[in-house]
Write an enzyme that holds these catalytic residues in place. Structure first.
Site, PDB file in Angstrom:
ATOM      1  N   THR A  55     -19.644 -11.887   3.337  1.00 22.08           N
ATOM      2  CA  THR A  55     -20.554 -10.387   3.304  1.00 22.08           C
ATOM      3  C   THR A  55     -21.912 -10.330   3.630  1.00 22.08           C
ATOM      4  OG1 THR A  55     -18.455 -10.366   1.515  1.00 22.08           O
ATOM      5  CG2 THR A  55     -20.538  -8.584   1.847  1.00 22.08           C
ATOM      6  N   VAL A  83     -16.259 -22.559  -5.918  1.00 25.19           N
ATOM      7  CA  VAL A  83     -16.973 -21.462  -6.851  1.00 25.19           C
ATOM      8  C   VAL A  83     -18.039 -21.233  -6.131  1.00 25.19           C
ATOM      9  CG1 VAL A  83     -18.511 -22.416  -8.266  1.00 25.19           C
ATOM     10  CG2 VAL A  83     -16.376 -23.281  -8.100  1.00 25.19           C
ATOM     11  N   THR A  85     -19.508 -17.528  -7.542  1.00 26.43           N
ATOM     12  CA  THR A  85     -20.964 -17.065  -8.078  1.00 26.43           C
ATOM     13  C   THR A  85     -20.850 -16.544  -9.819  1.00 26.43           C
ATOM     14  OG1 THR A  85     -18.851 -15.108  -7.410  1.00 26.43           O
ATOM     15  CG2 THR A  85     -20.826 -15.041  -6.681  1.00 26.43           C
ATOM     16  N   LYS A 155     -16.688  -4.812 -17.856  1.00 27.37           N
ATOM     17  CA  LYS A 155     -17.008  -3.980 -19.571  1.00 27.37           C
ATOM     18  C   LYS A 155     -18.866  -3.931 -19.892  1.00 27.37           C
ATOM     19  CE  LYS A 155     -18.066  -7.726 -23.460  1.00 27.37           C
ATOM     20  NZ  LYS A 155     -17.836  -9.199 -24.318  1.00 27.37           N
ATOM     21  N   ARG A 234       6.969  14.891  -4.099  1.00 29.84           N
ATOM     22  CA  ARG A 234       7.732  16.638  -3.641  1.00 29.84           C
ATOM     23  C   ARG A 234       8.597  16.816  -4.971  1.00 29.84           C
ATOM     24  NH1 ARG A 234      10.983  18.160  -0.689  1.00 29.84           N
ATOM     25  NH2 ARG A 234      12.003  16.889   0.309  1.00 29.84           N
ATOM     26  N   HIS A 292      23.853  11.422  -2.684  1.00 34.94           N
ATOM     27  CA  HIS A 292      24.177  10.925  -4.482  1.00 34.94           C
ATOM     28  C   HIS A 292      24.609   9.712  -5.165  1.00 34.94           C
ATOM     29  CE1 HIS A 292      23.011  15.233  -4.999  1.00 34.94           C
ATOM     30  NE2 HIS A 292      24.694  16.042  -4.880  1.00 34.94           N
ATOM     31  N   ASN A 431      34.014   4.310 -11.790  1.00 36.73           N
ATOM     32  CA  ASN A 431      34.830   3.912 -12.097  1.00 36.73           C
ATOM     33  C   ASN A 431      34.978   3.711 -10.702  1.00 36.73           C
ATOM     34  OD1 ASN A 431      35.357   1.860 -14.380  1.00 36.73           O
ATOM     35  ND2 ASN A 431      36.390   3.573 -14.980  1.00 36.73           N
ATOM     36  N   ARG A 526      32.547  -9.240 -11.213  1.00 36.62           N
ATOM     37  CA  ARG A 526      32.801  -7.602 -11.423  1.00 36.62           C
ATOM     38  C   ARG A 526      31.968  -6.904 -10.805  1.00 36.62           C
ATOM     39  NH1 ARG A 526      33.076  -5.524 -17.464  1.00 36.62           N
ATOM     40  NH2 ARG A 526      30.726  -5.602 -16.857  1.00 36.62           N
TER      41      ARG A 526
END
Length: 530
Positions: A55, A83, A85, A155, A234, A292, A431, A526
């Protein structure tokens, strides 16, 4: 600026510290897009800028003065940049309270400069998890300093302004341009709230990654989900219900045509894809039609067009307005066949250009290009003021899972048909009874309170659309408590049955099959679906 407001009714003075002007800023971001305008505005206002690494280089390349953090801390970045900042001069500059004399004295004694603005984003943890399984690379994208800086500035919102995402740059730019870097307390508090949401979401993503990769016995009994990505829909299940999708839909598909997706569209699309993925290892084209959340058409064939025609044959009435999904490319032949049907959504991994052009002729038709993406291994739903969480049903039966319990064993073709049918039953509301031949759904009974009713519904539908059930197979999502279903199936010519087993009266159904030359296999699994 200190402003005093006299409130007659309370006979009290209420003090509001309203405005704070930015004189110094710490900028350290992973994503640089959109940053240039911010930096130039800060420079115009004469703001002192501190920065780190890439940056800092970015700001210097803009010709803007910038002070390296190392110059402020008199300490280099260490441990490969882990490490940088984490130092009292940085956190002291952010956290000290400007209206408390002792804080002011300590800041002066220890030569801690005030930092009024913090522009910091976080390493792309979720993006890294999505693209790699390399644990070392993932761990290195767990941000430490960034989260700490964000929380510190949030904070101390009384004195500092925190900007934690490039999505907030436009709001910051407005403050810089229109207010010359002066922000109100409500503005800073709102930015702080967004910051805590951001870090909470980030930590939740990290927790869920560790949770997903932990042994079952080590998983804590916690439910944590968070998302900073919200997509208004929507409407919900009905037009009078508001709805929002939290998550990243772009990771799953690109929309190539059509209106905005609704709640029901997404629910049905998810159901279609879950079922379609049962056939991901097949060299054939798989085609699924859902209405559905229940499949009204499923087929495998050598081409997408043929698979669609076979799927449509199962229930062309229910397919109207349905959600369609295909595992292979939609070519022009398939598009021509599809274009004759009114449907809501089509999902596929690829479209030929001519096919796409034809399908886009209906402007509201939602055409989605599916992407390879990971899906969650857990499911949850809200009820009674709480959350139900369960493992996703990812068990898919293979031929080796089948236990033949009748004298007559199913043929290889029947085994293929049984496995095909039980995959569909797994994704159908209980079912359910599914009737099928090899690679084609004939009919299903869905969401019935009685398994017998589900079978009768399936038989009636099959007959309505011209199917003979001679040589068909039957799949059930749960055991048969009585032999009535196999007896009804036998009357229709069905020759093979697949079910989980587990009833105290399993033997009665098995005996009926033996007496009537039917084959039955048990899976031991099942597949209820509610």
């Amino acid at each position: 600026m200190l402003r005093l407001l006299f409130v007659p009714s309370s006979k009290r003075f209420v003090a509001f510290i309203m405005q704070k002007t930015i004189h110094s800023a710490l900028i350290s971001v992973y994503y640089k897009d959109g940053l240039e305008a911010i930096v130039k505005e800060l420079n115009r206002l004469g703001v002192v800028i501190y920065s780190t690494g890439g940056t800092q280089q970015f700001i210097e390349n803009l010709g803007v003065p910038v002070t390296p953090v190392e110059e402020l801390t008199q300490y280099p970045a260490i441990f490969g940049g882990r490490v940088k900042t984490l130092h009292p001069k940085i956190f002291g500059g952010i956290l000290y309270r400007r209206n408390i004399l002792q804080d002011e004295k300590e800041a002066s004694d220890y030569r801690i400069p005030n930092i009024d603005l913090v522009v910091v984003d976080l390493y792309p943890f979720t993006e890294t998890v999505a693209k790699t399984h390399n644990e070392e690379e993932i761990i290195e994208k767990i941000d430490i300093g960034g989260v700490s800086l964000i929380r510190a500035a949030a904070k101390n919102f009384n004195d500092a302004l925190i900007v934690c995402s490039k999505n907030q740059y436009s709001a910051l730019e407005q403050i810089l341009k229109e207010k010359n870097g002066s922000s109100s307390l409500p503005e800073r508090k709102n930015f702080a709230m967004q910051a805590f949401l951001h870090t909470a979401s980030y930590d939740t993503a990290i927790f869920n990654h560790f949770l997903e990769n932990s042994p079952a016995e080590q998983k804590p009994a916690h439910f944590m989900k968070a998302s900073t990505e919200a997509r208004p829909l929507r409407y919900g299940e009905n037009p009078h219900q508001a709805a929002t999708y939290f998550g990243n839909l772009d990771a799953h598909f690109s929309q190539l045509n059509g209106k905005e997706l609704s709640y029901n569209n997404l629910v049905d699309a998810n159901a279609a894809l879950d079922l379609l993925d049962e056939f991901e290892d097949s060299p054939l084209a798989a085609f699924v039609i859902v209405k559905h959340t229940n499949a009204c058409g499923v087929a495998l064939a050598s081409t997408s067009a043929e698979a669609y025609q076979k799927a449509l044959a199962a229930d062309p009435t229910s397919a109207f307005g349905g959600v369609l999904a295909c595992s292979k490319t939609i070519d022009l032949e398939a598009a021509k066949a599809l274009n004759g049907l009114f449907f809501e959504i089509l999902l596929a991994p690829a479209y030929e250009p001519e096919a796409l052009e034809l399908l886009k002729s209906k402007k509201n038709r939602m055409i989605l290009l599916r992407k390879k993406s990971r899906t969650s291994k857990v499911q949850f739903k809200s009820l009674m003021g709480g959350i139900l969480v369960q493992d996703k049903d990812i068990k898919t039966e293979q031929s080796t899972d089948l236990k033949t319990v009748t004298t007559l064993a199913p043929s290889p073709a029947q085994i293929n048909a049984l496995l095909f049918a039980t995959k569909i039953a797994k994704h159908t509301k209980s079912n359910t009874i599914v009737l099928a031949t090899e690679n084609q759904l004939l009919a299903s009974g869905t969401g019935q309170t009685s398994r017998v009713d589900a079978l009768k519904q399936a038989i009636q539908k099959a007959k309505t659309f011209g199917f003979s059930l001679e040589e068909a197979v039957m799949a059930s999502d749960a055991f048969f408590p009585f032999p009535d279903c196999v007896a009804i199936a036998h009357q229709e010519g069905i020759k093979a049955v697949i079910q989980p087993g587990g009833s105290v009266k399993d033997q009665e159904s098995i005996d009926f099959c033996n007496q009537n030359q039917m084959a039955m296999v048990l899976t031991g699994i099942r597949h209820f679906k509610h």
